[in-house]
Design a protein around this motif. Structure first.
Motif, short mmCIF file in Angstrom:
data_model
loop_
_atom_site.label_atom_id
_atom_site.label_comp_id
_atom_site.label_asym_id
_atom_site.label_seq_id
_atom_site.Cartn_x
_atom_site.Cartn_y
_atom_site.Cartn_z
N GLY A 66 9.70 7.14 26.94
CA GLY A 66 8.64 6.39 27.60
C GLY A 66 7.27 7.00 27.45
N THR A 125 -2.22 1.59 25.24
CA THR A 125 -1.75 2.30 26.43
C THR A 125 -2.44 3.65 26.50
OG1 THR A 125 0.22 2.97 27.68
CG2 THR A 125 0.25 3.38 25.31
N PHE A 126 -2.19 4.38 27.57
CA PHE A 126 -2.76 5.71 27.71
C PHE A 126 -1.73 6.61 28.36
CE2 PHE A 126 -3.70 5.11 32.25
CZ PHE A 126 -3.78 3.72 32.32
N GLU A 127 -1.94 7.90 28.25
CA GLU A 127 -0.93 8.89 28.63
C GLU A 127 -0.35 8.64 30.02
OE1 GLU A 127 0.16 11.31 26.55
OE2 GLU A 127 1.65 11.85 28.06
N ALA A 128 -1.22 8.43 31.00
CA ALA A 128 -0.74 8.29 32.38
C ALA A 128 -0.01 6.98 32.61
CB ALA A 128 -1.93 8.40 33.35
N ALA A 129 -0.14 6.04 31.68
CA ALA A 129 0.50 4.73 31.85
C ALA A 129 1.96 4.74 31.41
CB ALA A 129 -0.26 3.65 31.08
N GLY A 130 2.41 5.86 30.89
CA GLY A 130 3.79 5.91 30.43
C GLY A 130 4.03 4.92 29.33
N ASN A 131 4.97 4.04 29.51
CA ASN A 131 5.30 3.08 28.48
C ASN A 131 4.73 1.69 28.79
OD1 ASN A 131 6.44 2.78 25.98
ND2 ASN A 131 8.39 2.08 26.74
N LYS A 132 3.74 1.62 29.66
CA LYS A 132 3.13 0.33 29.99
C LYS A 132 2.15 -0.04 28.90
CE LYS A 132 0.11 -1.91 33.35
NZ LYS A 132 -0.63 -1.77 34.63
N PHE A 172 3.15 -6.99 31.29
CA PHE A 172 4.04 -5.93 31.74
C PHE A 172 4.54 -6.22 33.15
CE2 PHE A 172 5.62 -1.66 32.02
CZ PHE A 172 5.33 -1.23 33.30
N PRO A 205 3.73 7.55 25.63
CA PRO A 205 2.96 6.57 24.85
C PRO A 205 3.12 6.70 23.34
CG PRO A 205 1.63 7.42 26.62
CD PRO A 205 2.87 8.24 26.60
N TYR A 216 8.88 -7.17 30.10
CA TYR A 216 7.67 -7.95 29.90
C TYR A 216 7.99 -9.43 30.03
CZ TYR A 216 5.53 -3.76 27.95
OH TYR A 216 5.04 -2.49 27.79
#
Lengths: 113, 114
Positions: B97, A93-100, B45, B99, B35
């Motif tokens: 939430g 994941t990456f910072e802007a993706a939040g918890n995605k 997701f 990362p 998910y």
């Protein structure tokens, strides 16, 4: 991670040996990586994580290696035990993706006694 | 402390019906993600909720929706069920939430559409 569809690679390993599980990811912007273990009938369980400013991180019997140049992640399990039999997923994941989280297709590890 | 609780564990529905799945996050966690896990597509997701707002959405049709309540519990709904919706639906909760905060998964709800 990159989904590999129907094919789930399987790694058979002798009890006591070391296991190495590999994973490729596609997003060069990813800056946080996690390995999960999923046993039959259960949800994924966190094993270890690593941020993009590191190339190696060690936990208890596990080590994660990150190669950002080739967008590759690996999980090493030392002295593999029968309880390590499961499907292992990498996720990024990456910072802007939040918890995605983007998950790889998974690798099944079978530990032979 | 109690983990992530998903109900029901198993569900069988008929094509065309709708279904609602529930997820109770770990106490104090404000982010809930959903998910879908299938043998063919792996873990994908669906969406993430934080403080009752949808913060992220995956590439699923509008038949998939969700919501989060003030106590952080979340529900997801699938309308007009299709056979391809048969899957294990997993919910993950995390403190905020971000990362670098660990996400804890529930055991999932196994949905079978017949």
């Amino acid at each position: 991670g990159e989904s590999v569809g129907l094919h789930l690679p399987t790694l058979s390993v002798q009890e006591g040996d070391n296991s190495i599980i590999n994973c490729a990811y596609s997003n060069s912007a990813s800056d946080y990586f996690i390995w999960y273990k999923q046993e039959s009938g259960k949800g994924p369980q966190f094993i270890i994580d690593i941020r993009s400013n590191m190339d190696k991180r060690q936990g208890q019997r596990v080590t994660v290696l990150l190669n950002k140049t080739v967008k590759h992640l690996s999980l090493q399990i030392a002295a593999t035990q029968p309880g390590d039999s499961a499907v292992y997923f990498c996720a990024d994941t990456f910072e802007a993706a939040g918890n995605k989280l983007t998950f790889g297709g998974g690798t099944r590890v079978l530990v032979k006694p | 402390k109690a983990g992530v609780t998903q109900t029901p564990r198993y569900l069988i529905k008929t094509r065309g019906q709708q279904v609602t799945l529930s997820c109770s996050p770990i106490s104090g966690h404000r982010s809930v993600s959903w998910y879908q896990q299938t043998p063919g597509q792996g873990l994908q997701f669906l969406f993430e909720y934080f403080s009752e707002t949808q913060r992220n959405k995956g590439n699923f049709p509008g038949r998939f929706s969700g919501r989060q309540f003030s106590n952080s519990r979340s529900e997801m709904n699938v309308s007009t069920l299709e056979l391809g919706d048969s899957a294990l639906y997993l919910c993950a909760s995390s403190l905020d939430g971000r990362p670098n905060t660990e996400a804890f998964f529930g055991q999932g709800t196994r949905l079978t559409v017949v």
